[in-house]
Design a protein around this motif. Structure first.
Motif, mmCIF file in Angstrom:
data_model
loop_
_atom_site.group_PDB
_atom_site.id
_atom_site.type_symbol
_atom_site.label_atom_id
_atom_site.label_comp_id
_atom_site.label_asym_id
_atom_site.label_seq_id
_atom_site.Cartn_x
_atom_site.Cartn_y
_atom_site.Cartn_z
ATOM 1 N N ALA A 163 20.682 -45.315 32.562
ATOM 2 C CA ALA A 163 19.536 -44.402 32.634
ATOM 3 C C ALA A 163 18.211 -45.154 32.659
ATOM 4 N N ALA A 164 18.116 -46.280 31.936
ATOM 5 C CA ALA A 164 16.835 -47.002 31.885
ATOM 6 C C ALA A 164 16.476 -47.566 33.259
ATOM 7 N N ASP A 206 15.066 -44.734 35.307
ATOM 8 C CA ASP A 206 13.692 -44.392 34.904
ATOM 9 C C ASP A 206 12.698 -45.395 35.485
ATOM 10 N N SER A 255 9.701 -44.702 38.485
ATOM 11 C CA SER A 255 8.307 -44.943 38.092
ATOM 12 C C SER A 255 7.656 -46.000 38.981
ATOM 13 N N SER A 284 15.477 -37.423 31.245
ATOM 14 C CA SER A 284 14.748 -38.683 31.113
ATOM 15 C C SER A 284 14.120 -39.107 32.449
ATOM 16 N N SER A 285 14.903 -39.079 33.522
ATOM 17 C CA SER A 285 14.373 -39.523 34.818
ATOM 18 C C SER A 285 13.339 -38.541 35.359
ATOM 19 N N THR A 286 13.536 -37.246 35.100
ATOM 20 C CA THR A 286 12.578 -36.244 35.567
ATOM 21 C C THR A 286 11.240 -36.437 34.862
ATOM 22 N N ALA A 292 10.222 -39.218 33.506
ATOM 23 C CA ALA A 292 9.651 -40.498 33.965
ATOM 24 C C ALA A 292 8.885 -40.293 35.269
ATOM 25 N N SER A 352 16.159 -29.480 32.523
ATOM 26 C CA SER A 352 15.124 -30.305 31.887
ATOM 27 C C SER A 352 13.892 -29.458 31.562
#
Ligand code: NAD
Ligand code: MG
Length: 395
Positions: A87-88, A91, A95, A113-115, A117, A132
């Motif tokens: 996931a990191a 992200d 970005s 998390s990605s949304t 970001a 989300s």
């Protein structure tokens, strides 16, 4: 038409139903768009096949145990696409300044998390991942506003409302927003008949072809409940100005009523490529591959009130929206666990609303002043619902 710089599109949930529709529209406009990032959960083979077709700069698999297969598959195919996992990594890629447009089409709270970001990075955000917004709608819209991110809703109802308003602003001149619902495969069924429905019946949506989770949500009407909460956050409209009408033909995608008595609606064939073309091209209109609507071939438009007794999930979502705070996060998390158990054949259809109702009763709403508070409510609701499932308290 003026020449446009080519824009880089990150497709999160590329191997899913929305992902396929996105890549179809992108491929129709090679001079305007290219898929630069493709991301999936764990289906590496499907992701590799998409990389061969679309030649992105980056491919991401969420499941870190699949990294080596992805990396080796890309290199065996002779592609320059770089492999990533986790996931990191996702992200960071959404970005990155190299990415212009993010299509958020991961299913479930896993997409948060990605949304977020992408919102924080000020991207154009084509938002399909409704969970989300249900989980953290205020944080999401505040992050987008602060960073200048342009959220364009992709859910067909919210995309219709966005087209009617030509923005996400629904201030004093809007008197009511009406979301339409197909009613799903069990429209008109009694509660007793619903006890026996199978997984196959539940995922066979009469009008839309979608992933399994949202198909079950459409069958329980939880999907419309999640969409009410989604509309509340996207358009800043409170409960009193939101309504739901069942419209079995799925041609009117939603309606906006103004204070002067005018009602605007958006119509079209049920095909998500229209919403995605609106999101990619806005404010321009671009071809989507979807033909226009011939009303002589579709001459009937019917409307009816939803049946809240047979489909209690819609009532539970109204309740969670009114309670506010952590209640929508609890509703969403319990529903995700229950739907997954139903899809695995562990519980019957009517246990889905029963499990959600139990979670809402056991975890009363508290103020949701931070992302941590919301994530904690989400985790608690998942644990509680898993415990209820393990105890075989629900048939
Ligand atoms: P789907 O099941 O077809 O696809 C889901 C995608 O998410 C897949 O690519 C999968 O690999 C990926 N994924 C799953 N878990 C992941 C994780 N942890 N990390 C990264 N990727 C992960 O689902 P769908 O029907 O395309 O729906 C996607 C989202 O769009 C959902 O939130 C749904 O509610 C919303 N939506 C879909 C439609 C539709 O027509 N399909 C319409 C409106 C809204
Ligand atoms: Mg929808």
């Amino acid at each position: 038409m003026a020449a446009h710089a080519q824009r880089n599109v990150a497709v999160l949930g590329a191997t899913g139903s929305i992902g396929a529709s996105t890549l179809d529209v992108v491929a129709r406009h090679p001079e305007r768009y290219r898929a630069s990032v493709l991301a999936a959960g764990s289906s590496v083979d499907a992701l590799l096949a998409l990389c061969v077709l679309h030649r992105p700069d980056h491919a991401v698999v969420a499941d870190e145990s699949q990294f080596a297969r992805l990396r080796d598959g890309l290199s065996d195919a002779g592609l320059a696409t770089r492999a990533h996992a986790g996931a990191a990594a996702l992200d960071a890629l959404v970005s990155d300044p190299g990415c212009d447009i993010v299509v958020a089409a991961i299913v479930g709270a896993a997409g948060l998390s990605s949304t977020l970001a992408a919102a924080r990075a000020g991207k154009r955000l084509l938002l399909a991942n409704k969970e989300s917004l249900v989980l953290a709608g205020e944080l999401m819209t505040a992050a987008a506003d602060a960073a200048g991110a342009e959220i364009i809703p992709i859910d067909s109802e919210h995309n219709a409302i966005f087209q009617c308003l030509r923005s996400r602003q629904a201030q004093g001149e809007v008197s009511r927003i009406v979301l339409t619902a197909s009613g799903g495969p069990f429209r008109g069924w009694s509660r007793a008949a619903l006890a026996e429905v199978t997984r196959e019946q539940a995922v066979a949506h009469p009008k839309w072809s979608m992933g399994p989770k949202i198909s079950v949500d459409s069958a329980t009407l939880m999907n419309k409940g999640l969409e009410l909460i989604e509309a509340h956050h996207l358009f800043g409209v409170e409960r009193e100005r939101l309504d739901v009408l069942v419209h079995p033909q799925s041609l009117v995608h939603s309606l906006v009523e103004f204070v002067d008595g005018s009602t605007l609606a958006q119509l079209g064939l049920p095909d998500m490529r229209t919403s995605l073309a609106v999101g990619l091209g806005w404010p321009d209109r671009i071809a989507s591959g979807v033909p226009g609507l011939d009303l002589l071939r579709h001459p009937r438009l019917d409307f009816e009130a939803p049946d809240l007794d047979a489909f209690p999930c819609l009532r539970l979502a109204w309740h969670a929206m009114t309670a506010g705070g952590t209640a929508p996060a609890v509703l969403n998390a319990a529903n995700e666990v229950a739907v997954s158990a139903f899809l695995q054949g562990r519980i019957g259809f009517l246990s889905i609303p029963a499990l959600v109702e139990d979670a809402l009763a056991a975890l009363p709403a508290t103020p949701a002043d931070s992302l941590d508070a919301l994530l904690e409510a989400d985790a608690q609701a998942r644990r509680l619902t898993e415990r209820n499932l393990a105890g075989h308290l629900f048939p």
